[in-house]
Write a protein that holds these residues in place. Structure first.
Motif, PDB file in Angstrom:
ATOM      1  N   LEU A 232      44.637  61.220  21.781  1.00  0.00           N
ATOM      2  CA  LEU A 232      45.728  61.287  20.813  1.00  0.00           C
ATOM      3  C   LEU A 232      45.497  62.394  19.790  1.00  0.00           C
ATOM      4  O   LEU A 232      46.418  63.144  19.450  1.00  0.00           O
ATOM      5  CB  LEU A 232      45.873  59.935  20.111  1.00  0.00           C
ATOM      6  N   HIS A 233      44.267  62.523  19.311  1.00  0.00           N
ATOM      7  CA  HIS A 233      43.969  63.548  18.312  1.00  0.00           C
ATOM      8  C   HIS A 233      44.111  64.957  18.891  1.00  0.00           C
ATOM      9  O   HIS A 233      44.582  65.875  18.208  1.00  0.00           O
ATOM     10  CB  HIS A 233      42.561  63.339  17.747  1.00  0.00           C
ATOM     11  N   GLN A 234      43.706  65.140  20.136  1.00  0.00           N
ATOM     12  CA  GLN A 234      43.880  66.447  20.772  1.00  0.00           C
ATOM     13  C   GLN A 234      45.359  66.760  20.979  1.00  0.00           C
ATOM     14  O   GLN A 234      45.808  67.879  20.726  1.00  0.00           O
ATOM     15  CB  GLN A 234      43.151  66.465  22.121  1.00  0.00           C
ATOM     16  N   ALA A 235      46.106  65.776  21.439  1.00  0.00           N
ATOM     17  CA  ALA A 235      47.540  65.985  21.657  1.00  0.00           C
ATOM     18  C   ALA A 235      48.249  66.341  20.366  1.00  0.00           C
ATOM     19  O   ALA A 235      49.139  67.203  20.343  1.00  0.00           O
ATOM     20  CB  ALA A 235      48.164  64.735  22.279  1.00  0.00           C
ATOM     21  N   ARG A 237      47.320  68.029  18.025  1.00  0.00           N
ATOM     22  CA  ARG A 237      47.059  69.406  17.584  1.00  0.00           C
ATOM     23  C   ARG A 237      47.841  70.437  18.394  1.00  0.00           C
ATOM     24  O   ARG A 237      47.652  71.640  18.207  1.00  0.00           O
ATOM     25  CB  ARG A 237      45.559  69.711  17.671  1.00  0.00           C
ATOM     26  N   THR A 238      48.705  69.976  19.284  1.00  0.00           N
ATOM     27  CA  THR A 238      49.474  70.900  20.105  1.00  0.00           C
ATOM     28  C   THR A 238      50.895  71.056  19.582  1.00  0.00           C
ATOM     29  O   THR A 238      51.466  70.141  18.980  1.00  0.00           O
ATOM     30  CB  THR A 238      49.541  70.422  21.570  1.00  0.00           C
ATOM     31  N   ARG A 239      51.473  72.207  19.831  1.00  0.00           N
ATOM     32  CA  ARG A 239      52.867  72.464  19.448  1.00  0.00           C
ATOM     33  C   ARG A 239      53.813  71.573  20.232  1.00  0.00           C
ATOM     34  O   ARG A 239      54.812  71.081  19.702  1.00  0.00           O
ATOM     35  CB  ARG A 239      53.201  73.940  19.695  1.00  0.00           C
ATOM     36  N   THR A 240      53.488  71.331  21.509  1.00  0.00           N
ATOM     37  CA  THR A 240      54.363  70.541  22.368  1.00  0.00           C
ATOM     38  C   THR A 240      54.519  69.111  21.854  1.00  0.00           C
ATOM     39  O   THR A 240      55.600  68.530  21.914  1.00  0.00           O
ATOM     40  CB  THR A 240      53.816  70.514  23.804  1.00  0.00           C
ATOM     41  N   PHE A 241      53.445  68.542  21.344  1.00  0.00           N
ATOM     42  CA  PHE A 241      53.486  67.181  20.816  1.00  0.00           C
ATOM     43  C   PHE A 241      54.548  67.050  19.733  1.00  0.00           C
ATOM     44  O   PHE A 241      55.389  66.149  19.760  1.00  0.00           O
ATOM     45  CB  PHE A 241      52.101  66.826  20.267  1.00  0.00           C
TER      46      PHE A 241
END
Length: 425
Positions: A232-235, A237-241
């Motif tokens: 969840l934390h990695q996701a 940090r993405t623009r797509t999220f």
């Protein structure tokens, strides 16, 4: 903020043709049926779609305004926001079977008790407590068995699963109106709660341990863990999220802002309560068909293209509400073709952009945001009606939001996890 694109070199890529899809349905049809039943009798259906038919009786008995009554749906959205990620994480850890069944049992009990609690607690607080308990039997947790067991046919499987909510959108308003006519609004709450409670053992039986990846992984993966993906934390940090969240929020605000008020809108336009419910029930049938169509398309076309078309269809349907009863059935048909598809698409996109490692937590968080968005949309539409005595301004605002969603969908990039897994038989 940068997208994290994990390597997928060396992964097995068996055929994802029709034979693989048929094999997945043959192996996991019981889990799919369990999800359909859970979603059609859970909080998103029995609480969300009964609300429009209950507005009139509650308004007549207590003199509450539509904006105040709409706070019930807002409370549902807040509960989904606060509980969605937690219920999703619990399904990651303990399996959707235990989570969903526990949720249905507690939720059904609380919903049946709502008429008795209404003299003790504020209306919105009753809905909030009931919804917190019921969020474990929503898409926040019940999409996990689909994503864990369907790969070649994931899109159509999600479409079939979410047709359960479309089924709820069809039968719940009709059943609620009939129950009110037979025994009053209190009887309607009792009966709807009993239906949810009764669904729990059926879901337990159908959603056996073999359907839960948490208990028995149903897939094999060459050279990699079967739960490959982002946390969840990695996701986050993405623009797509964040793009998916903003897109889904705009689409939810636009669609739910109208669907939650269809029955009172048509009644205000001159339709009888029975005719208003009949027209609104078209929403559920159209939604069921659309979810199957969207799921089928997601397996065969680029998802971002589908994500552009869905809000365009919604915009056309909402605009057709302006002329009044003459175009109402066509309006509801078009809105129904888009209604709920945002939840389907985001579930599919979550697995394709972020993988499976923490799917429940990631999608649960997104589902929570969409839940509070829908709740706020319902309240705002009710407040606009209370202030202006008309839904016209709310209709125009909802069209603007769905148009924004179509624009945002053009910014979605390629999938990060397009792997094909082999199904264990």
């Amino acid at each position: 903020m940068s997208d994290i694109a994990p390597s997928i070199d060396g992964e097995a890529r068996p055929s994802s043709g029709s034979s693989a899809k048929v094999a997945e349905f043959r192996s996991h049809w019981r889990a799919l049926l369990a999800v359909v039943i859970g979603l059609s009798t859970g909080a998103a259906s029995t609480l969300g779609y009964s609300h429009g038919a209950l507005i009139g009786p509650l308004e007549a008995e207590y003199g509450w305004s539509r904006s105040y009554l709409s706070l019930g749906i807002t409370a549902f959205g807040l509960a989904v926001l606060l509980g969605g990620a937690r219920w999703g994480a619990l399904s990651d850890r303990f399996g959707a079977r235990r989570v969903a069944v526990l949720s249905l049992l507690v939720y059904g009990t609380l919903l049946a008790s709502a008429p008795d609690l209404i003299h003790l607690l504020p209306f919105w607080l009753i809905y909030f407590i009931t919804s917190i308990a019921g969020t474990g039997a929503t898409a926040a947790a019940l999409t996990k068995p689909i994503n864990d067991n369907f790969f070649a046919a994931r899109g159509i499987a999600l479409g079939v699963a979410f047709a359960g909510i479309g089924l709820g959108a069809f039968w719940v308003p009709l059943a609620t109106q009939w129950l009110i006519e037979q025994g009053g609004w209190r009887f309607a709450y009792h009966a709807l709660g009993a239906m949810s409670f009764a669904a729990a053992p059926i879901v337990w039986f159908l959603l056996g341990p073999s359907a839960d990846a948490a208990a028995t992984p149903a897939v094999t993966h060459a050279g990699k863990d079967e739960l490959d993906g982002l946390t969840l934390h990695q996701a986050a940090r993405t623009r797509t999220f964040w793009l998916l969240i903003i897109l889904g929020t705009a689409l939810t605000l636009g669609i739910v802002g109208m669907t939650s008020h269809l029955i009172p809108l048509f009644h205000h336009a001159g339709a009888s309560p029975a005719r208003a419910v009949a027209i609104a029930s078209i929403l559920g049938l159209a939604s069921m068909a659309a979810r199957l169509l969207v799921g089928f398309a997601l397996d065969r076309a680029r998802g971002p293209i589908i994500a552009v078309l869905v809000p365009i269809v919604a915009s056309a349907g909402i605009l057709l509400l302006l002329p009044g009863p003459v175009t109402a059935p066509f309006a509801v048909l078009l809105i129904g073709l888009a209604f709920g598809s945002e939840i389907d698409m985001i579930a599919y996109f979550t697995s394709r952009y972020f993988g499976h490692r923490e799917f429940g937590a990631i999608y649960g968080w997104m589902f929570g945001v969409f839940g509070i968005s829908g709740g706020c949309a319902s309240y705002l539409s009710g407040a606009i009606f209370d202030h202006f005595g008309s839904y016209h301004l709310a209709i125009l605002a909802c069209v603007s939001l769905t148009a924004l969603a179509a624009l945002l969908a053009t910014r979605l990039g390629p999938y990060r996890f397009e792997t094909r897994h082999t199904v264990s038989h």
